[in-house]
Design a protein around this motif. Structure first.
Motif, PDB file in Angstrom:
ATOM      1  N   GLY A 183       0.812  -1.217   0.000  1.00  0.00           N
ATOM      2  CA  GLY A 183       0.000   0.000   0.000  1.00  0.00           C
ATOM      3  C   GLY A 183       0.841   1.260   0.000  1.00  0.00           C
ATOM      4  N   HIS A 193      -0.378   4.250   0.396  1.00  0.00           N
ATOM      5  CA  HIS A 193      -1.160   5.303   1.038  1.00  0.00           C
ATOM      6  C   HIS A 193      -1.145   5.212   2.574  1.00  0.00           C
ATOM      7  N   VAL A 194      -0.231   4.425   3.125  1.00  0.00           N
ATOM      8  CA  VAL A 194      -0.256   4.199   4.576  1.00  0.00           C
ATOM      9  C   VAL A 194       0.944   4.781   5.322  1.00  0.00           C
ATOM     10  N   TRP A 223      -3.887  -0.674  -8.708  1.00  0.00           N
ATOM     11  CA  TRP A 223      -3.828  -0.625  -7.250  1.00  0.00           C
ATOM     12  C   TRP A 223      -4.965   0.221  -6.726  1.00  0.00           C
ATOM     13  N   GLU A 258      -7.219   1.526  -3.058  1.00  0.00           N
ATOM     14  CA  GLU A 258      -7.080   1.789  -1.632  1.00  0.00           C
ATOM     15  C   GLU A 258      -8.256   1.130  -0.918  1.00  0.00           C
ATOM     16  N   GLN A 259      -7.949   0.103  -0.137  1.00  0.00           N
ATOM     17  CA  GLN A 259      -8.989  -0.623   0.585  1.00  0.00           C
ATOM     18  C   GLN A 259      -9.428   0.178   1.792  1.00  0.00           C
TER      19      GLN A 259
END
Length: 78
Positions: free
Chosen positions: A38, A40-41, A67, A69-70
């Motif tokens: 990820g 974005h973390v 990809w 974002e969950q």
């Protein structure tokens, strides 16, 4: 293929493949250790890029994945 990855045994068409990764086998440091994919973390972007390249190389992917974002929650968005 990474020995830690999970390949489902399911009745899917032959041209449909899937795998689930675990946190093992990557280069990210805690708290993202180690196979974080990820971007974005808050993990180092260089580590995420290396982990994604490892997935592509070892996973036998036919192309670059898309990809996402969950997000965990109960709200459904269109």
């Amino acid at each position: 293929m990474n020995a830690d990855w999970i390949i489902p045994d399911w009745p899917a068409p032959e041209n449909v493949r899937a795998l689930s990764t675990t946190r093992n086998g990557g280069c990210s440091f805690p708290p993202w250790d180690s196979f974080n994919l990820g971007d974005h973390v808050g993990d180092d972007p260089v580590h995420v890029k290396k982990n994604r390249a490892r997935l592509a190389a070892l996973g036998g992917l036919p192309g670059e994945p898309l990809w996402m974002e969950q997000v965990h929650g109960s709200q459904v968005l269109p």
